[in-house]
Design an enzyme around this catalytic site. Structure first.
Site, mmCIF file in Angstrom:
data_model
loop_
_atom_site.group_PDB
_atom_site.id
_atom_site.type_symbol
_atom_site.label_atom_id
_atom_site.label_comp_id
_atom_site.label_asym_id
_atom_site.label_seq_id
_atom_site.Cartn_x
_atom_site.Cartn_y
_atom_site.Cartn_z
ATOM 1 N N GLY A 58 -31.409 -35.439 -5.767
ATOM 2 C CA GLY A 58 -32.183 -34.383 -5.024
ATOM 3 C C GLY A 58 -31.182 -33.053 -4.971
ATOM 4 O O GLY A 58 -30.271 -33.147 -4.205
ATOM 5 N N GLY A 82 -32.229 -29.949 -3.810
ATOM 6 C CA GLY A 82 -32.969 -28.960 -3.082
ATOM 7 C C GLY A 82 -31.928 -28.399 -2.106
ATOM 8 O O GLY A 82 -30.824 -28.543 -2.260
ATOM 9 N N PHE A 83 -32.389 -28.012 -0.751
ATOM 10 C CA PHE A 83 -31.589 -27.407 0.009
ATOM 11 C C PHE A 83 -30.380 -28.268 0.258
ATOM 12 O O PHE A 83 -29.283 -27.869 0.440
ATOM 13 C CB PHE A 83 -32.247 -26.658 1.123
ATOM 14 N N GLY A 84 -30.837 -29.613 0.902
ATOM 15 C CA GLY A 84 -29.693 -30.360 1.283
ATOM 16 C C GLY A 84 -28.981 -30.980 0.343
ATOM 17 O O GLY A 84 -27.787 -30.876 0.615
ATOM 18 N N VAL A 137 -35.557 -40.393 -10.172
ATOM 19 C CA VAL A 137 -35.111 -41.548 -9.561
ATOM 20 C C VAL A 137 -36.398 -42.283 -9.077
ATOM 21 O O VAL A 137 -37.114 -41.926 -8.417
ATOM 22 C CB VAL A 137 -34.048 -41.121 -8.425
ATOM 23 N N GLU A 186 -48.940 -17.682 5.360
ATOM 24 C CA GLU A 186 -48.205 -16.811 4.378
ATOM 25 C C GLU A 186 -49.308 -16.855 3.094
ATOM 26 O O GLU A 186 -49.675 -15.916 2.686
ATOM 27 C CB GLU A 186 -47.083 -17.643 3.923
ATOM 28 N N ASP A 203 -35.696 -32.999 4.436
ATOM 29 C CA ASP A 203 -37.017 -33.461 4.960
ATOM 30 C C ASP A 203 -37.324 -34.888 4.820
ATOM 31 O O ASP A 203 -38.334 -35.551 5.590
ATOM 32 C CB ASP A 203 -38.118 -32.910 3.872
ATOM 33 N N ALA A 232 -35.648 -25.594 5.853
ATOM 34 C CA ALA A 232 -34.345 -25.377 5.015
ATOM 35 C C ALA A 232 -33.021 -25.324 5.868
ATOM 36 O O ALA A 232 -32.004 -25.983 5.358
ATOM 37 C CB ALA A 232 -34.543 -24.144 4.373
HETATM 38 C C1 LIG Z 1 -44.163 -23.745 0.533
HETATM 39 C C2 LIG Z 1 -42.986 -23.927 1.493
HETATM 40 C C3 LIG Z 1 -42.438 -23.059 2.281
HETATM 41 C C4 LIG Z 1 -41.489 -22.987 3.043
HETATM 42 N N1 LIG Z 1 -41.094 -22.014 3.981
HETATM 43 C C5 LIG Z 1 -39.969 -22.492 4.343
HETATM 44 C C6 LIG Z 1 -39.459 -21.339 5.219
HETATM 45 O O1 LIG Z 1 -39.667 -20.368 5.474
HETATM 46 N N2 LIG Z 1 -38.198 -21.617 6.142
HETATM 47 C C7 LIG Z 1 -37.634 -22.865 6.096
HETATM 48 O O2 LIG Z 1 -36.691 -23.061 6.907
HETATM 49 N N3 LIG Z 1 -38.190 -23.784 5.428
HETATM 50 C C8 LIG Z 1 -39.399 -23.680 4.721
HETATM 51 N N4 LIG Z 1 -39.865 -24.706 4.043
HETATM 52 C C9 LIG Z 1 -39.314 -26.068 4.137
HETATM 53 C C10 LIG Z 1 -38.008 -26.136 3.197
HETATM 54 O O3 LIG Z 1 -38.279 -25.791 1.986
HETATM 55 C C11 LIG Z 1 -37.762 -27.700 3.406
HETATM 56 O O4 LIG Z 1 -37.331 -28.238 4.582
HETATM 57 C C12 LIG Z 1 -36.386 -27.852 2.448
HETATM 58 O O5 LIG Z 1 -36.596 -27.578 1.264
HETATM 59 C C13 LIG Z 1 -36.149 -29.314 2.524
HETATM 60 O O6 LIG Z 1 -34.874 -29.585 1.773
HETATM 61 P P1 LIG Z 1 -34.618 -31.061 1.016
HETATM 62 O O7 LIG Z 1 -33.264 -30.799 0.307
HETATM 63 O O8 LIG Z 1 -34.771 -32.196 2.017
HETATM 64 O O9 LIG Z 1 -35.766 -31.193 -0.023
HETATM 65 P P2 LIG Z 1 -36.122 -30.179 -1.306
HETATM 66 O O10 LIG Z 1 -35.796 -28.989 -0.983
HETATM 67 O O11 LIG Z 1 -37.531 -30.519 -1.323
HETATM 68 O O12 LIG Z 1 -35.561 -30.706 -2.419
HETATM 69 C C14 LIG Z 1 -35.597 -32.044 -2.887
HETATM 70 C C15 LIG Z 1 -35.304 -32.100 -4.222
HETATM 71 O O13 LIG Z 1 -35.334 -33.540 -4.742
HETATM 72 C C16 LIG Z 1 -36.007 -33.586 -6.065
HETATM 73 N N5 LIG Z 1 -36.648 -34.879 -6.251
HETATM 74 C C17 LIG Z 1 -37.555 -35.350 -5.324
HETATM 75 N N6 LIG Z 1 -37.761 -36.557 -5.824
HETATM 76 C C18 LIG Z 1 -37.186 -37.006 -6.771
HETATM 77 C C19 LIG Z 1 -37.051 -38.024 -7.653
HETATM 78 N N7 LIG Z 1 -37.581 -39.210 -7.355
HETATM 79 N N8 LIG Z 1 -36.149 -38.065 -8.454
HETATM 80 C C20 LIG Z 1 -35.110 -37.139 -8.668
HETATM 81 N N9 LIG Z 1 -35.272 -35.904 -7.996
HETATM 82 C C21 LIG Z 1 -36.318 -35.811 -6.949
HETATM 83 C C22 LIG Z 1 -36.833 -32.232 -6.135
HETATM 84 O O14 LIG Z 1 -36.850 -32.163 -7.555
HETATM 85 C C23 LIG Z 1 -36.054 -31.188 -5.243
HETATM 86 O O15 LIG Z 1 -35.079 -30.636 -5.952
HETATM 87 C C24 LIG Z 1 -41.053 -24.427 3.243
HETATM 88 C C25 LIG Z 1 -41.335 -25.491 2.263
HETATM 89 C C26 LIG Z 1 -42.613 -25.158 1.634
HETATM 90 C C27 LIG Z 1 -42.971 -26.238 0.627
#
Ligand SMILES: Cc1cc2nc3c(=O)[nH]c(=O)nc-3n(C[C@H](O)[C@H](O)[C@H](O)COP(=O)(O)OP(=O)(O)OC[C@H]3O[C@@H](n4cnc5c(N)ncnc54)[C@H](O)[C@@H]3O)c2cc1C
Length: 454
Positions: free
Chosen positions: A13, A15-17, A81, A172, A301, A317
């Site tokens: 993943g 994403g942010f983390g 994955v 939003e 998350d 995030a």
């Molecule tokens: C519409 C929206 C608005 C938001 N607004 C805000 C905000 O204003 N402020 C704030 O702080 N937070 C906000 N958030 C929340 C924030 O985006 C999340 O808390 C943050 O992205 C979590 O980070 P993460 O790394 O856990 O997951 P994510 O950023 O969701 O990243 C997960 C990654 O894992 C990958 N992935 C998932 N499953 C698989 C798999 N099976 N195999 C391979 N890759 C996979 C995905 O493609 C993605 O790149 C918002 C969320 C959304 C949906």
């Protein structure tokens, strides 16, 4: 655990983390593999602007390879994955497997329809670029269909937008749809007046933004109403079908229903074989590892991580980013035989936006709303966006939109798909009532009420 001289670290993943963890390993002597099902990192906080025609997908997505280009020992793999096998130290992908010495799982969350997965087709949620484009197609397509519709009741259904969920994403979306209808598109149509649209925000709880202080919730609600949004609190949606939605006893014809009510952790969590919380998130140890596997970490998350007072950290995030940094540092410590303090989240506050120029901010020690809060929101989002090009483009588009009141990306991509199911269903629904203002339509309150609210 016998660890090689050059340990293999795998991050699932980006994403942010995951991405912030990967960047924290920049100069470390290790083999790093970053796996994501997409080849880009997505800035989810601005997704709603793609969904409401303000920005294009490429403005808020950035290739993972480009971000990690300078990390010569980092490999990026685009793959889905399927499962993790902690006992074998192996990540299973759709086409192959990768072995690790240390693993960081950061696959985030997806939508939850609270046991009503059948609602997803009629009420898309907002989590990915595809979701945002689907929503944009439905919103813009609804105006196009309304322009061609000669039947009054059907037109009304095309111009009714229901947003389910009163958290930040719901606000939003509602604010941006209202601005599109009541300000941006006013001069674009000839047969309809886009200001006849009805935008409803439905919230099951007593107030919007329930995790914010009450005063800010009240301010946010009043800002929404000021924009022309009908806010219904203490109202649960009980059924969603293509073309209509039911709240309690009331059935409202609405071609566009958007879901912003719930998220559920990525299904990868189940394969870890460790306890999950009631929402399905992985219950992590104070150092974010999973029970029995000090070499496997879950962040963002997907993790159920408690703060200092024993409350679960929110899906933000900022939480994911801080956890990403922490876990990278902790793994580097472990590689050198050192221990780390438990993870501690530093809460710098939260912001929620309700249309252009309206933001409520809770910085814990002080709160603000209005213009200065909005400027802070702009600065924070530009700062966090990855890539100079994206920052420049987003700033340019925002400035352009402010000066011209024109959306930056209002084309419908693949228009043939536009709410076709909703189209059929709206027609069926209206046909049932003979096209006359039905009990349902009357229950809506009619156009005059929507106009009065504006
Ligand atoms: C519409 C929206 C608005 C938001 N607004 C805000 C905000 O204003 N402020 C704030 O702080 N937070 C906000 N958030 C929340 C924030 O985006 C999340 O808390 C943050 O992205 C979590 O980070 P993460 O790394 O856990 O997951 P994510 O950023 O969701 O990243 C997960 C990654 O894992 C990958 N992935 C998932 N499953 C698989 C798999 N099976 N195999 C391979 N890759 C996979 C995905 O493609 C993605 O790149 C918002 C969320 C959304 C949906």
């Amino acid at each position: 655990m016998a660890v090689r001289e050059c340990p293999r670290i795998v991050i699932v993943g980006a994403g942010f983390g995951g991405l912030y963890a990967a960047r924290a390993f920049t100069h470390a002597p290790l083999q790093l593999t970053v796996i994501d099902r997409h080849n880009y990192h997505l800035f989810q906080p601005l997704l709603y602007q793609v969904a409401t025609a303000g920005l294009s997908p490429s403005d808020i997505a950035y290739p993972i390879r480009s971000v990690l280009r300078k990390q010569r020992t980092t490999r990026v793999v685009q793959a889905q994955v399927l499962a993790i096998k902690p006992h074998e130290h192996r990540v299973m992908m759709t086409d192959g497997a990768v072995d690790y010495d240390y693993l960081i799982v950061a696959t985030g969350a997806r939508h939850s329809y609270f046991g009503h997965s059948e609602w997803e087709k009629s009420a898309p949620g907002l989590k990915s670029v595809t979701d945002a484009l689907t929503i944009r197609r439905r919103i813009l397509g609804a105006f196009e269909q309304a322009e061609r519709e000669s039947d009054e009741a059907r037109r009304r259904a095309w111009l009714t937008f229901v947003i389910v969920g009163g958290g930040p994403t719901g606000l939003e979306l509602a604010g941006a749809v209202a601005e599109l209808a009541f300000k941006v598109m006013v001069q674009d149509f000839r047969r309809i007046d886009s200001r006849e649209a009805r935008v409803l925000l439905v919230q099951a709880m007593p107030r919007v933004l329930p995790t914010y202080p009450e005063a800010l919730s009240a301010e946010a609600e009043s800002a929404l109403r000021g924009l022309g949004v009908e806010v219904r609190t203490n109202t649960a949606v009980t059924a969603i079908h293509p073309g209509w939605v039911t709240m309690g006893e009331q059935r409202i014809p609405a071609a566009t229903v958007l879901w912003a009510a719930g998220v559920a952790p990525s299904p990868v969590a189940h394969s870890l074989g460790v306890p999950l919380d009631h929402a399905g998130r992985v219950l992590v140890e104070p150092d974010l590892s999973i029970p029995g596997h000090p070499e496997v970490f879950v962040i963002g998350d997907l993790a159920a991580c408690m703060d200092q007072t024993g409350h679960p950290l929110p899906g933000l995030a900022a939480v994911a980013v801080q956890q990403g940094h922490y876990v990278a540092r902790h793994i580097l410590n472990l590689m050198q035989g050192r221990s780390s303090d438990p993870f501690r989240y530093v809460d710098k506050g939260t912001l929620a936006t309700i249309g252009r120029g309206r933001v409520v901010a809770d910085f814990r020690v002080f709160r603000m709303s209005g213009f200065w809060a909005w400027l802070t929101w702009l600065a924070v989002h530009l700062f966090l966006l990855i890539g100079f090009r994206n920052r420049f483009l987003v700033l340019f588009k925002w400035t352009w939109a402010l000066m011209t009141s024109q959306p930056g990306a209002s084309i419908i991509i693949d228009g043939t798909e536009t709410s076709s199911a909703a189209d059929t269903a709206v027609k069926e629904e209206i046909a049932k009532t003979g096209g006359a203002p039905s009990a349902v339509a009357r229950a809506q309150g009619g156009m005059s009420k929507a106009a009065a609210l504006r």
